[in-house]
Design a protein around this motif. Structure first.
Motif, mmCIF file in Angstrom:
data_model
loop_
_atom_site.group_PDB
_atom_site.id
_atom_site.type_symbol
_atom_site.label_atom_id
_atom_site.label_comp_id
_atom_site.label_asym_id
_atom_site.label_seq_id
_atom_site.Cartn_x
_atom_site.Cartn_y
_atom_site.Cartn_z
ATOM 1 N N PHE A 178 0.793 -1.233 0.000
ATOM 2 C CA PHE A 178 0.000 0.000 0.000
ATOM 3 C C PHE A 178 0.822 1.277 0.000
ATOM 4 C CE2 PHE A 178 -2.577 -3.340 2.097
ATOM 5 C CZ PHE A 178 -3.481 -3.509 1.067
ATOM 6 N N ARG A 179 2.086 1.215 0.352
ATOM 7 C CA ARG A 179 2.930 2.405 0.286
ATOM 8 C C ARG A 179 3.875 2.370 -0.906
ATOM 9 N NH1 ARG A 179 4.778 3.552 6.606
ATOM 10 N NH2 ARG A 179 2.652 3.673 7.473
ATOM 11 N N THR A 180 4.517 1.223 -1.119
ATOM 12 C CA THR A 180 5.489 1.127 -2.202
ATOM 13 C C THR A 180 4.811 0.865 -3.543
ATOM 14 O OG1 THR A 180 7.103 0.231 -0.622
ATOM 15 C CG2 THR A 180 7.625 0.009 -2.970
ATOM 16 N N GLN A 221 -4.402 -1.027 -5.870
ATOM 17 C CA GLN A 221 -5.769 -0.517 -5.824
ATOM 18 C C GLN A 221 -6.762 -1.634 -6.121
ATOM 19 O OE1 GLN A 221 -6.526 2.743 -5.139
ATOM 20 N NE2 GLN A 221 -4.333 3.214 -4.869
ATOM 21 N N LYS A 238 1.407 0.693 -3.981
ATOM 22 C CA LYS A 238 0.152 1.456 -4.053
ATOM 23 C C LYS A 238 -0.928 0.694 -4.816
ATOM 24 C CE LYS A 238 2.652 5.866 -3.876
ATOM 25 N NZ LYS A 238 2.538 6.000 -2.415
#
Length: 311
Positions: A139-141, A145, A143
């Motif tokens: 979810f950070r690196t 969806q 991302k």
């Protein structure tokens, strides 16, 4: 206190079981009575000296970053936790010395969250490092969806199994590499298993002709190369195992302690959205055998060291 420690880099044979001084509790830490500590590949990599370029070792080193246990003494500035609270933590400092393979650990509050009541101490010990790694990479690196298709390597392993569950929960289609004996396990997690080895790229293209929106490499080497080859034109690539990811236009990731992220993961575990599979439990004095088994790289879920001490 009883603890596992090593006084020089080397194989699992350098691990010794014996007495170490009880940890001192700083103002922003709590003393945790350890109930269980999970084994991770980074533990043996640190023990063999592979991390010495970035993490100084203050010998003797007590290994281990994952923990579940009970608070027995809060630091002077701590109001987040009280005596008797059950906690989990990814207790990593910026040097190697004061780890979790011991009867007690002084854990900074920034590394802790409350233990999910629905998990045993052994299961809970397997959540912090692997769960945070999976969460932060996805979810950070990367991302990811909802609606995207994600490739996850070693999908039956500690990080991989949690990444499959988190990606599925976020609405992604997940394809995971695993040995044939782990295919049913990957399906139970919500993933579509694919056997690794020769011909992997072709099998992945057959499943996802347009390429993956994101690929999460936990293995390195050939798995990383195949990941890059099977990405969609705008696909994203991340690795936690191989710095060669930069040459493929991807990103290298190393997990960070984060109390908010860990609390979120604990909540998902409490709701039954993510689970931790414990493959085998060793007593503290047999931690060297736990290291050896982890180093073989064929574990389903987690290997855990149990620590029991009353008083």
């Amino acid at each position: 206190m009883k603890a596992i420690s090593y006084s020089r880099y080397g194989s699992a044979d350098v691990l010794e079981y014996g007495e170490r001084p009880d940890p001192k509790v700083g103002p922003d830490s709590v003393l945790v009575k350890v109930r269980a500590a999970a084994v991770n590949p980074v533990d043996w990599k640190a023990r063999e000296g592979y991390l010495q370029a970035g993490l100084e070792a203050v010998f003797p080193v007590i290994p281990g970053w994952d923990v579940s246990g009970v608070v027995v003494q809060p630091g002077a500035a701590v109001d987040e936790f009280a005596v008797g609270d059950e906690v989990i933590g990814y207790v990593r400092e910026d040097f190697l010395s004061r780890g979790t393979f011991a009867e007690y650990v002084a854990a900074p509050v920034r590394t802790l969250a409350r233990k999910p009541l629905s998990l045993s101490f052994e299961e809970a010990a397997g959540l912090p490092l692997c769960g945070l790694t999976a969460h932060q990479v996805l979810f950070r690196t990367l991302k990811v969806q909802e609606g995207e298709t994600v490739l996850i390597h070693a999908a039956a392993g500690g990080v991989g199994s949690l990444a499959v569950q988190l990606a599925r929960h976020s609405g992604c289609r997940v394809v995971g590499t695993a040995g044939p004996h782990n295919h049913d396990f990957v399906r139970q997690l919500g993933g579509e298993p694919v056997e690794y080895g020769d011909g992997l790229a072709s099998r992945l293209r057959d499943l996802v002709p347009g390429g993956f929106d994101a690929a999460f490499d936990t293995v390195g080497g050939e798995a990383l190369r195949v990941s890059a080859e099977t990405l969609a034109p705008d696909g994203r690539l991340a690795s936690i195992a191989d710095a060669e990811v930069f040459s493929h236009g991807g990103r290298y990731a190393f997990v960070r302690p984060d109390a908010a992220d860990l609390t979120h993961l604990a909540g998902l575990a409490e709701q039954g959205i993510v689970s931790v599979h414990v493959d085998r439990v060793f007593p503290l004095e047999q931690a060297a055998d736990a290291h050896r088994l982890n180093q073989e790289g064929r574990t389903r879920g987690k290997i855990v060291v149990a620590v029991d001490r009353e008083g």
